[in-house]
Scaffold this motif. Structure first.
Motif, PDB file in Angstrom:
ATOM      1  N   ARG A   1       0.814  -1.210   0.000  1.00 15.49           N
ATOM      2  CA  ARG A   1       0.000   0.000   0.000  1.00 15.49           C
ATOM      3  C   ARG A   1       0.854   1.269   0.000  1.00 15.49           C
ATOM      4  NH1 ARG A   1      -2.821  -3.650  -0.969  1.00 15.49           N
ATOM      5  NH2 ARG A   1      -4.952  -4.071  -0.227  1.00 15.49           N
ATOM      6  N   GLY A   2       2.191   1.123  -0.061  1.00 15.08           N
ATOM      7  CA  GLY A   2       3.049   2.291   0.054  1.00 15.08           C
ATOM      8  C   GLY A   2       3.791   2.671  -1.203  1.00 15.08           C
ATOM      9  N   ASP A   3       3.408   2.125  -2.359  1.00 15.79           N
ATOM     10  CA  ASP A   3       4.114   2.430  -3.595  1.00 15.79           C
ATOM     11  C   ASP A   3       3.986   3.920  -3.922  1.00 15.79           C
ATOM     12  OD1 ASP A   3       4.413   2.792  -6.585  1.00 15.79           O
ATOM     13  OD2 ASP A   3       4.890   0.661  -6.448  1.00 15.79           O
ATOM     14  N   PRO A   4       5.099   4.633  -4.151  1.00 15.99           N
ATOM     15  CA  PRO A   4       5.016   6.078  -4.401  1.00 15.99           C
ATOM     16  C   PRO A   4       4.343   6.434  -5.723  1.00 15.99           C
ATOM     17  CG  PRO A   4       7.258   5.295  -4.743  1.00 15.99           C
ATOM     18  CD  PRO A   4       6.490   4.151  -4.142  1.00 15.99           C
ATOM     19  N   LEU A   5       4.265   5.475  -6.643  1.00 19.33           N
ATOM     20  CA  LEU A   5       3.635   5.732  -7.929  1.00 19.33           C
ATOM     21  C   LEU A   5       2.135   5.486  -7.879  1.00 19.33           C
ATOM     22  CD1 LEU A   5       4.216   6.403 -10.954  1.00 19.33           C
ATOM     23  CD2 LEU A   5       4.354   3.920 -11.332  1.00 19.33           C
ATOM     24  N   LEU A   6       1.702   4.474  -7.134  1.00 17.24           N
ATOM     25  CA  LEU A   6       0.312   4.030  -7.163  1.00 17.24           C
ATOM     26  C   LEU A   6      -0.526   4.570  -6.009  1.00 17.24           C
ATOM     27  CD1 LEU A   6       0.961   0.284  -8.095  1.00 17.24           C
ATOM     28  CD2 LEU A   6       0.527   2.212  -9.637  1.00 17.24           C
ATOM     29  N   SER A   7       0.118   4.966  -4.931  1.00 16.93           N
ATOM     30  CA  SER A   7      -0.605   5.539  -3.794  1.00 16.93           C
ATOM     31  C   SER A   7      -0.780   7.042  -4.018  1.00 16.93           C
ATOM     32  CB  SER A   7       0.182   5.284  -2.509  1.00 16.93           C
ATOM     33  OG  SER A   7       1.395   6.038  -2.521  1.00 16.93           O
ATOM     34  N   ASP A   8      -1.240   7.721  -2.970  1.00 19.50           N
ATOM     35  CA  ASP A   8      -1.374   9.186  -3.076  1.00 19.50           C
ATOM     36  C   ASP A   8      -0.146   9.911  -2.528  1.00 19.50           C
ATOM     37  OD1 ASP A   8      -1.676   8.767  -0.360  1.00 19.50           O
ATOM     38  OD2 ASP A   8      -3.784   9.392  -0.288  1.00 19.50           O
ATOM     39  N   ARG A   9       0.951   9.186  -2.279  1.00 18.98           N
ATOM     40  CA  ARG A   9       2.120   9.781  -1.651  1.00 18.98           C
ATOM     41  C   ARG A   9       2.840  10.791  -2.551  1.00 18.98           C
ATOM     42  NH1 ARG A   9       5.010   4.892   1.839  1.00 18.98           N
ATOM     43  NH2 ARG A   9       3.180   4.418   3.152  1.00 18.98           N
ATOM     44  N   SER A  10       2.645  10.686  -3.849  1.00 20.84           N
ATOM     45  CA  SER A  10       3.326  11.601  -4.776  1.00 20.84           C
ATOM     46  C   SER A  10       2.358  12.537  -5.488  1.00 20.84           C
ATOM     47  CB  SER A  10       4.128  10.793  -5.811  1.00 20.84           C
ATOM     48  OG  SER A  10       5.120  10.015  -5.191  1.00 20.84           O
ATOM     49  N   TRP A  11       1.161  12.697  -4.942  1.00 22.70           N
ATOM     50  CA  TRP A  11       0.199  13.574  -5.602  1.00 22.70           C
ATOM     51  C   TRP A  11       0.684  15.021  -5.655  1.00 22.70           C
ATOM     52  CZ3 TRP A  11      -5.582  12.163  -4.205  1.00 22.70           C
ATOM     53  CH2 TRP A  11      -5.876  10.914  -4.777  1.00 22.70           C
ATOM     54  N   ALA A  12       1.526  15.428  -4.715  1.00 27.88           N
ATOM     55  CA  ALA A  12       2.051  16.792  -4.754  1.00 27.88           C
ATOM     56  C   ALA A  12       2.868  17.037  -6.012  1.00 27.88           C
ATOM     57  CB  ALA A  12       2.902  17.066  -3.517  1.00 27.88           C
ATOM     58  N   VAL A  13       3.405  15.964  -6.605  1.00 27.96           N
ATOM     59  CA  VAL A  13       4.183  16.102  -7.843  1.00 27.96           C
ATOM     60  C   VAL A  13       3.265  16.477  -9.000  1.00 27.96           C
ATOM     61  CG1 VAL A  13       5.674  14.905  -9.489  1.00 27.96           C
ATOM     62  CG2 VAL A  13       5.942  14.498  -7.027  1.00 27.96           C
ATOM     63  N   SER A  14       2.228  15.677  -9.206  1.00 31.51           N
ATOM     64  CA  SER A  14       1.333  15.947 -10.338  1.00 31.51           C
ATOM     65  C   SER A  14       0.387  17.113 -10.063  1.00 31.51           C
ATOM     66  CB  SER A  14       0.537  14.690 -10.714  1.00 31.51           C
ATOM     67  OG  SER A  14      -0.035  14.077  -9.584  1.00 31.51           O
ATOM     68  N   ASP A  15       0.249  17.534  -8.802  1.00 32.30           N
ATOM     69  CA  ASP A  15      -0.558  18.714  -8.469  1.00 32.30           C
ATOM     70  C   ASP A  15       0.229  20.016  -8.581  1.00 32.30           C
ATOM     71  OD1 ASP A  15      -2.918  17.375  -7.940  1.00 32.30           O
ATOM     72  OD2 ASP A  15      -2.565  17.230  -5.784  1.00 32.30           O
ATOM     73  N   TYR A  16       1.522  19.918  -8.767  1.00 31.66           N
ATOM     74  CA  TYR A  16       2.374  21.108  -8.742  1.00 31.66           C
ATOM     75  C   TYR A  16       2.125  21.993  -9.957  1.00 31.66           C
ATOM     76  CZ  TYR A  16       6.679  23.901  -8.562  1.00 31.66           C
ATOM     77  OH  TYR A  16       7.585  24.930  -8.515  1.00 31.66           O
ATOM     78  N   ARG A  17       2.022  23.279  -9.703  1.00 31.14           N
ATOM     79  CA  ARG A  17       1.943  24.260 -10.793  1.00 31.14           C
ATOM     80  C   ARG A  17       3.189  25.128 -10.703  1.00 31.14           C
ATOM     81  NH1 ARG A  17      -1.663  26.076 -14.477  1.00 31.14           N
ATOM     82  NH2 ARG A  17      -1.192  28.102 -15.375  1.00 31.14           N
ATOM     83  N   PRO A  18       4.048  25.080 -11.705  1.00 27.68           N
ATOM     84  CA  PRO A  18       5.287  25.848 -11.648  1.00 27.68           C
ATOM     85  C   PRO A  18       5.042  27.349 -11.538  1.00 27.68           C
ATOM     86  CG  PRO A  18       5.362  24.217 -13.413  1.00 27.68           C
ATOM     87  CD  PRO A  18       3.952  24.263 -12.926  1.00 27.68           C
ATOM     88  N   ASP A  19       6.019  28.029 -10.980  1.00 24.47           N
ATOM     89  CA  ASP A  19       6.017  29.492 -10.969  1.00 24.47           C
ATOM     90  C   ASP A  19       6.563  29.931 -12.324  1.00 24.47           C
ATOM     91  OD1 ASP A  19       6.524  32.198 -10.671  1.00 24.47           O
ATOM     92  OD2 ASP A  19       7.229  32.012  -8.591  1.00 24.47           O
ATOM     93  N   PHE A  20       5.659  30.080 -13.281  1.00 21.63           N
ATOM     94  CA  PHE A  20       6.085  30.358 -14.646  1.00 21.63           C
ATOM     95  C   PHE A  20       6.755  31.722 -14.782  1.00 21.63           C
ATOM     96  CE2 PHE A  20       2.894  27.017 -15.504  1.00 21.63           C
ATOM     97  CZ  PHE A  20       3.679  26.161 -16.267  1.00 21.63           C
TER      98      PHE A  20
END
Length: 289
Positions: free
Chosen positions: A196-215
């Motif tokens: 249940r702890g896979d960083p790809l399949l769990s929600d542990r890395s959602w901050a990565v895909s939620d990130y909006r760069p400071d353009f």
């Protein structure tokens, strides 16, 4: 190759230096980063750059880099500070950087926060959901992956992940109406493995895909930023995020051979076209001179 450990209050970051420092030819070191993948994934690509000093590292919590902060989430801004610390420890000035997937998100966070750290960054398929017109639906699709993983383990989670990342175009009613994919059709076990702890399949890395760069910060940085996309990724979610990110930066994405992991050999199964990929990367990096 020499291996080093950078000890901080929150993590022990392990990195590898392939070649001399200072570099033999006076060019910046070439730093290769990804997420959620450790340095092993760059074994093949680094072998095509023996004329340059290459730096690889394990992000905190992955591979040899041990966390001491009692956290399990992965945030690009935190990882950017780790990479900044490694670059500072190298003591040779700014680096060139090839950054893939979540590592490309980290690289954009690094350039925004520390613009003098990187001369050129090739950001390969950053999965930045907020830049998509169907961002809300993309988040829903990602939640489906997490839910499948939590309900039935790695096989079900990975099958759902493959279904999401191979979908062509925007996520619509047709996507969400499909039955849950069978792990067996991808050659994966159907039994729950208890993970249940896979960083790809769990929600542990959602901050990565939620990130909006400071353009605005990226536009003001002296760093040359190249957004890269695999020719086989067109229409998929990471292909679409790459094109959209490039458009916000006022550029066209640079097309590279192969797919999302196109720089890899047989490190993790599905090989790309590493030799052709390395030639393209070299051409892009050399274009700055």
């Amino acid at each position: 190759m020499t291996t080093h450990k950078l000890e901080t209050a929150e993590a022990d970051i392990v990195y590898d230096v392939h070649g001399p420092l200072p570099t033999a030819d006076g060019r910046p070191p070439l730093f290769m980063i990804a997420q959620p993948m450790d340095a092993r994934g760059f074994t093949t690509l680094a072998s095509h750059f023996t004329d340059r000093t290459v730096i690889t590292y394990d992000p905190r919590g992955l591979g040899r880099s041990i966390r001491k902060d009692d956290r399990v989430d992965n945030a690009p801004t935190v990882q950017a500070e780790d990479v900044h610390a490694v670059i500072h420890a190298l003591g040779v000035g700014p680096v060139d950087m090839f950054a893939s997937s979540g590592g490309a998100v980290t690289a954009l966070a690094l350039v925004a926060a520390h613009p003098d750290d990187v001369t050129t960054v090739v950001a390969h398929e950053p999965p930045l959901f907020p830049v998509l017109p169907d961002a809300e639906a993309a988040h829903r699709a990602r939640t489906g992956v997490r839910d499948a993983y939590e309900a039935k383990g790695s096989g079900a989670g990975m099958a759902a992940f493959i279904a999401m990342t191979s979908w062509q175009g925007e996520f619509n009613d047709d996507f969400f109406a499909r039955p849950a994919p069978d792990p067996a059709q991808f050659g994966m076990p159907t039994a729950d493995d208890g993970s249940r702890g896979d960083p790809l399949l769990s929600d542990r890395s959602w901050a990565v895909s939620d990130y909006r760069p400071d353009f605005d910060a990226l536009a003001a940085a002296p760093t040359r930023i190249v957004i890269a996309v695999g020719e086989e990724s067109m229409g998929t979610i990471t292909g679409r995020t790459s094109l959209a990110t490039a458009a916000v930066l006022g550029q066209q994405a640079t097309v590279f051979p192969s797919h999302h992991g196109g720089f890899m050999g047989g490190e993790f199964g599905y090989p790309g076209q590493p030799e052709a990929f390395a030639r393209k990367l070299r051409d892009v990096l050399d274009a700055e001179t």
